[in-house]
Design a protein around this motif. Structure first.
Motif, PDB file in Angstrom:
ATOM      1  N   PHE A 149      54.142  -0.708  30.764  1.00  0.00           N
ATOM      2  CA  PHE A 149      55.777  -0.729  31.421  1.00  0.00           C
ATOM      3  C   PHE A 149      56.595   0.306  30.963  1.00  0.00           C
ATOM      4  N   LEU A 150      56.042   0.854  29.736  1.00  0.00           N
ATOM      5  CA  LEU A 150      56.997   2.287  29.543  1.00  0.00           C
ATOM      6  C   LEU A 150      56.810   3.368  30.247  1.00  0.00           C
ATOM      7  N   ARG A 151      55.521   3.396  31.021  1.00  0.00           N
ATOM      8  CA  ARG A 151      55.565   4.514  32.088  1.00  0.00           C
ATOM      9  C   ARG A 151      56.143   3.967  33.373  1.00  0.00           C
ATOM     10  N   ASP A 152      56.310   2.666  33.682  1.00  0.00           N
ATOM     11  CA  ASP A 152      56.619   2.164  35.113  1.00  0.00           C
ATOM     12  C   ASP A 152      57.868   1.234  34.884  1.00  0.00           C
ATOM     13  N   LYS A 153      58.995   1.891  35.209  1.00  0.00           N
ATOM     14  CA  LYS A 153      60.329   1.130  34.950  1.00  0.00           C
ATOM     15  C   LYS A 153      60.634  -0.004  35.793  1.00  0.00           C
ATOM     16  N   GLU A 154      59.623  -0.074  37.037  1.00  0.00           N
ATOM     17  CA  GLU A 154      59.813  -1.440  37.620  1.00  0.00           C
ATOM     18  C   GLU A 154      59.045  -2.550  36.864  1.00  0.00           C
ATOM     19  N   LYS A 155      57.751  -2.299  36.405  1.00  0.00           N
ATOM     20  CA  LYS A 155      57.004  -3.125  35.625  1.00  0.00           C
ATOM     21  C   LYS A 155      58.010  -3.734  34.456  1.00  0.00           C
ATOM     22  N   GLN A 156      58.804  -2.530  33.773  1.00  0.00           N
ATOM     23  CA  GLN A 156      59.490  -2.947  32.569  1.00  0.00           C
ATOM     24  C   GLN A 156      60.602  -3.819  32.980  1.00  0.00           C
ATOM     25  N   LYS A 157      61.072  -3.618  34.131  1.00  0.00           N
ATOM     26  CA  LYS A 157      62.232  -4.530  34.639  1.00  0.00           C
ATOM     27  C   LYS A 157      61.843  -5.865  34.870  1.00  0.00           C
ATOM     28  N   ARG A 158      60.611  -5.998  35.447  1.00  0.00           N
ATOM     29  CA  ARG A 158      60.004  -7.269  35.601  1.00  0.00           C
ATOM     30  C   ARG A 158      59.718  -8.303  34.308  1.00  0.00           C
ATOM     31  N   TRP A 159      59.275  -7.247  33.509  1.00  0.00           N
ATOM     32  CA  TRP A 159      58.530  -7.785  31.957  1.00  0.00           C
ATOM     33  C   TRP A 159      60.129  -8.427  31.219  1.00  0.00           C
ATOM     34  N   ASN A 160      61.168  -7.655  31.270  1.00  0.00           N
ATOM     35  CA  ASN A 160      62.377  -7.913  30.616  1.00  0.00           C
ATOM     36  C   ASN A 160      62.853  -9.227  31.264  1.00  0.00           C
ATOM     37  N   PHE A 161      62.677  -9.316  32.523  1.00  0.00           N
ATOM     38  CA  PHE A 161      63.391 -10.706  33.326  1.00  0.00           C
ATOM     39  C   PHE A 161      62.627 -11.814  32.611  1.00  0.00           C
ATOM     40  N   VAL A 162      61.399 -11.795  32.573  1.00  0.00           N
ATOM     41  CA  VAL A 162      60.508 -12.917  32.169  1.00  0.00           C
ATOM     42  C   VAL A 162      60.806 -13.172  30.687  1.00  0.00           C
ATOM     43  N   ARG A 163      60.796 -12.001  29.809  1.00  0.00           N
ATOM     44  CA  ARG A 163      60.998 -12.493  28.361  1.00  0.00           C
ATOM     45  C   ARG A 163      62.472 -13.018  28.249  1.00  0.00           C
ATOM     46  N   ASP A 164      63.338 -12.358  28.790  1.00  0.00           N
ATOM     47  CA  ASP A 164      64.982 -13.023  28.794  1.00  0.00           C
ATOM     48  C   ASP A 164      64.900 -14.365  29.326  1.00  0.00           C
ATOM     49  N   PHE A 165      64.239 -14.698  30.498  1.00  0.00           N
ATOM     50  CA  PHE A 165      64.241 -16.003  31.179  1.00  0.00           C
ATOM     51  C   PHE A 165      63.458 -16.918  30.181  1.00  0.00           C
ATOM     52  N   ALA A 166      62.457 -16.548  29.484  1.00  0.00           N
ATOM     53  CA  ALA A 166      61.805 -17.454  28.663  1.00  0.00           C
ATOM     54  C   ALA A 166      62.696 -17.757  27.489  1.00  0.00           C
ATOM     55  N   GLU A 167      63.468 -17.198  26.941  1.00  0.00           N
ATOM     56  CA  GLU A 167      64.359 -17.241  25.828  1.00  0.00           C
ATOM     57  C   GLU A 167      65.375 -18.372  26.139  1.00  0.00           C
ATOM     58  N   ASN A 168      65.767 -18.247  27.510  1.00  0.00           N
ATOM     59  CA  ASN A 168      66.840 -19.308  27.906  1.00  0.00           C
ATOM     60  C   ASN A 168      66.019 -20.400  28.132  1.00  0.00           C
ATOM     61  N   LEU A 169      64.728 -20.488  28.238  1.00  0.00           N
ATOM     62  CA  LEU A 169      64.274 -22.043  28.635  1.00  0.00           C
ATOM     63  C   LEU A 169      63.977 -22.500  27.135  1.00  0.00           C
ATOM     64  N   CYS A 170      64.332 -21.747  25.957  1.00  0.00           N
ATOM     65  CA  CYS A 170      64.011 -22.107  24.629  1.00  0.00           C
ATOM     66  C   CYS A 170      62.534 -22.011  24.293  1.00  0.00           C
ATOM     67  N   TRP A 171      62.076 -20.858  24.901  1.00  0.00           N
ATOM     68  CA  TRP A 171      60.561 -20.871  24.386  1.00  0.00           C
ATOM     69  C   TRP A 171      60.813 -19.505  23.127  1.00  0.00           C
ATOM     70  N   GLU A 172      59.899 -19.598  22.498  1.00  0.00           N
ATOM     71  CA  GLU A 172      59.860 -18.789  21.334  1.00  0.00           C
ATOM     72  C   GLU A 172      58.699 -17.817  21.634  1.00  0.00           C
ATOM     73  N   LEU A 173      58.848 -16.558  21.175  1.00  0.00           N
ATOM     74  CA  LEU A 173      57.688 -15.555  21.724  1.00  0.00           C
ATOM     75  C   LEU A 173      57.074 -15.387  20.487  1.00  0.00           C
ATOM     76  N   ILE A 174      55.814 -15.964  20.104  1.00  0.00           N
ATOM     77  CA  ILE A 174      55.497 -15.706  18.839  1.00  0.00           C
ATOM     78  C   ILE A 174      54.403 -14.744  18.549  1.00  0.00           C
ATOM     79  N   SER A 175      53.686 -14.295  19.806  1.00  0.00           N
ATOM     80  CA  SER A 175      52.785 -13.132  19.637  1.00  0.00           C
ATOM     81  C   SER A 175      52.689 -12.291  20.644  1.00  0.00           C
ATOM     82  N   GLN A 176      52.610 -11.010  20.808  1.00  0.00           N
ATOM     83  CA  GLN A 176      52.000 -10.325  21.794  1.00  0.00           C
ATOM     84  C   GLN A 176      50.944  -9.119  21.347  1.00  0.00           C
ATOM     85  N   GLN A 177      50.035  -9.101  21.973  1.00  0.00           N
ATOM     86  CA  GLN A 177      48.494  -8.249  21.801  1.00  0.00           C
ATOM     87  C   GLN A 177      48.285  -7.834  23.138  1.00  0.00           C
ATOM     88  N   ASP A 178      47.811  -6.400  23.216  1.00  0.00           N
ATOM     89  CA  ASP A 178      47.692  -5.967  24.394  1.00  0.00           C
ATOM     90  C   ASP A 178      48.245  -6.427  25.525  1.00  0.00           C
TER      91      ASP A 178
END
Length: 696
Positions: free
Chosen positions: A391-420
């Protein structure tokens, strides 16, 4: 609420010669049915929707008050012959009139002198009669079919080999459904076919477990060679086509393999390997878009139970292939309706390239995922969208990822790990997280009116559910498997149960399972013809793998099967017409679903090796029905594999009615008496293996 039957079978007695499963009793009854068919055809019938008292003239009622058509007869039939004497004298007529007047006068004074207690006794007797008539309405409604009722049902044409009522994508598109909603389940009037689904021409009985987990017959499923090698889910491509078989491998040249993948997830959570999932509180997993079940197949050996859900697919179905392997699966999708599971149902949700666009529709799919996830549970997502380098090379994918990450935070989900390409979130353990969010944060918390404990295909809701449930208990605070299945007194109070009720239910089903196996084992391994080259398996006799319990209640049948060492998994169905104990079933570490048995079950034909129904007929006949008993049994036939077994435990009159229907379904059937309870019976049936003739 109908009073439940006595659970389990403490003693049985076979009616007839126990050395011949299909004894002369069936023949005698069939002949008797034929002799009385003309008589019954002359009666006038009412449909199920006409709840009026019916009177049948029957001078020799059969045992248990059931006629040869399988329905309860009315005890009030009869009449007096009309006098044809033409030489009656006038004074005799006058005498008769006087006698009638005196009789009516005496009856009147007798009636008004009845005591209150006597009137109460008569009223109670009348109420019992009414209840019996209501119980029989389901059967009585089928009398409108007339003489054709006992005719055998025809087989469906070849195009219906994989027929699933309620799922018709082309029809839904024609009705204007789109944007994924065409895959939704729509059970309208006329969605059910009145025919028996035949297997494909080259269908073979599935290989016994555990061999069948790795190898299936290609003719048993609808799939093309191109679909075998098509791209899709990570686990979907871990299969090889070998002549007339499909072979699944846990390792693949295209990927590191399911074992390494599940090991990676465990490490991301902070565990040594996947064998430690149990210690972390994980027992049940919802695998969304499961591929062909390889993730669940691997974790099954670790005592983890994975439920696969995927969209309906006319060919190359993920659900069909997963079930053929002997793994739990059903049709389900994230489109417009909630899944038929209660809030807080699963310890982990897994999505490996599952095809769900979590960023679409303002995150409503993530809200539904949060609803069925238990506090402290894990959400695992594997997708190219989560790869940082992508997603660093694709702004649209980066936008979609940012939405999911921020929405999960509002659901009180903790991002505990990210690999590949894999991300793991952990749902909050405490409700206080929601109140600590910024004012106006979305999504809001559901009100008590919106936050239903269980849903049955309700529309998706744009609010966080489950927070009002008394079952809000973090997975780390629950007992680990297998101790989770034995809930303590305080835990049972959450479901309105006493510990004694669960103890009695468990004990009864232990006895029942022993009796079932003592009945079925000789039939399968002695009387039942063996297949060429097939030998008896070593104990515990893997006769069955996929089991459907149509009225699961507390999950006692599931518990008894596991304690007896049977290598099975059970789909515990809690009917929508009865008490809702599905949250209890799921919290015990089993899998299950809510279902209305007047509708088709969301699965493909030939899914289950055994269907069990304890008290289901009593439960269904106590309700106002949109369907008949024949509809129910036709659906059971669709779900059952060839040579599969049906065990029904219910009241004697209902069992007699059910047995009459087995003639239409072409099943082999036998009624077995229960020595400890003369009012109840067992009906044991086997579906024959009918083969479709190949067309030239």
């Amino acid at each position: 609420m109908p009073r439940p039957l006595h659970r389990g079978v403490s003693g049985i007695r076979v009616s007839g010669n126990s050395n011949d499963f299909w004894d002369a009793e069936v023949k005698d009854k069939t002949e008797k049915e034929e002799s009385d068919r003309n008589h019954s055809s002359s009666q006038s019938f009412l449909s199920l929707r006409s709840p009026f008292r019916l009177f049948f003239q029957d001078n020799s009622p059969p045992k248990y008050g059931v006629t040869e058509n399988g329905f309860t007869s009315d005890p009030f039939g009869g009449g007096t012959p009309r006098s044809r004497h033409r030489l009656t004298m006038l004074f005799l007529k006058l005498s008769l009139v006087v006698i009638v007047i005196l009789a009516l006068t005496g009856s009147f004074w007798w009636t008004i002198s009845i005591s209150t207690s006597s009137r109460g006794h008569i009223f109670r007797g009348y109420r019992r009669l009414q209840e019996q008539l209501v119980s029989d309405l389901w059967d009585i409604g089928e009398l409108s079919l007339g003489p054709s009722r006992l005719k055998e049902i025809e087989f469906c044409s070849e195009e219906f080999e994989n027929y699933i009522p309620c799922f018709n994508v082309s029809e839904n598109v024609a009705l204007g459904y789109s944007d994924g909603n065409e895959y939704d389940r729509l059970c309208g009037h006329g969605s059910r076919k009145s025919c028996l689904v035949l297997p494909p021409v080259n269908y073979k009985i599935p290989l016994r477990w555990p061999t069948g987990k790795e190898v299936i017959w290609v003719a048993n499923v609808k799939i093309t060679g191109q679909e075998v090698f098509s791209s899709g889910s990570l686990t979907k491509r871990m299969m090889m086509l070998e002549e007339d078989q499909i072979s699944f491998r846990s390792a693949s040249l295209m990927f590191d393999g399911v074992e390494d993948y599940s090991h990676q997830i465990a490490e991301m959570i902070g565990l040594r390997n996947e064998s430690n999932f149990i210690q972390a509180g994980v027992r049940t997993i919802l695998d969304i878009g499961c591929g062909y079940g390889s993730f669940g197949a691997h974790l099954f050996s670790k005592q983890l139970l994975t439920m696969c859900i995927a969209n309906y697919e006319s060919s190359g179905s993920q659900v069909q292939l997963t079930l053929e392997r002997g793994l739990p699966a059903m049709i389900g999708s994230f489109n417009s309706k909630q899944l038929p599971y209660p809030s807080l149902s699963f310890d982990m949700l897994h999505c490996a390239r599952c095809g769900v666009d979590w960023d679409k529709k303002d995150g409503i799919f993530l809200i539904e995922a949060d609803r069925v996830l238990k506090p402290g549970g894990y959400f695992v997502w594997t997708s190219p969208l989560t790869n940082v380098h992508t997603f660093l090379r694709d702004k649209e994918k980066q936008k979609r990822w940012n939405f999911v990450r921020d929405f999960a935070e509002n659901l009180c989900w903790e991002l505990i790990s990210q690999q590949d390409e894999t991300v793991v979130w952990k749902k909050t353990n405490t409700k206080s997280c929601y109140s600590s969010r910024k004012p106006g944060s979305c999504p809001p918390i559901c009100s008590k009116g919106q936050d239903a404990e269980s849903s049955y295909y309700r529309p998706l809701q744009n609010c966080i559910g489950g927070t009002n449930s008394r079952r809000w208990v973090p997975i780390e605070e629950r007992a680990t498997w297998p101790f989770r299945s034995n809930l303590n007194k305080n835990e049972l109070e959450l479901y309105g149960l006493h510990s004694e009720e669960l103890v009695v239910d468990t004990a009864n089903y232990k006895t029942a399972v022993r009796n079932y196996w003592s009945l079925l084992s000789p039939l399968i391994f002695s009387d039942h013809p063996k297949r060429p080259g097939d030998e008896d398996p070593s104990p515990p006799y893997n006769m069955f793998r996929n089991v459907l319990d149509m009225n699961a209640r507390y999950g006692g049948f599931n518990a008894a099967l596991l304690e007896a060492g049977k290598s099975v998994w059970v789909m515990n169905v809690v009917p929508t017409t009865g008490p809702n104990y599905l949250p209890l079933v799921l919290d015990r570490g089993y899998i299950g679903v809510s279902h209305n048995w007047c509708e088709a079950f969301p699965t493909y034909p030939r899914t289950y090796d055994m269907v069990h129904a304890d008290g289901l007929l009593s439960l269904e006949t106590s309700q106002y029905r949109r369907c008949t008993m024949l509809d129910l049994f036709t659906e059971i036939d669709r779900l059952l594999r060839p040579e599969g077994w049906v065990i029904i435990h219910d009241k004697a009159p209902l069992i007699e009615s059910a047995r009459a229907l087995t003639v239409q379904l072409k099943w082999d059937a036998r009624v077995i008496e229960i020595e400890s309870n003369s009012d109840e019976r067992l009906l044991i049936c086997q579906k024959p293996f009918f083969k479709r003739q190949a067309t030239s």
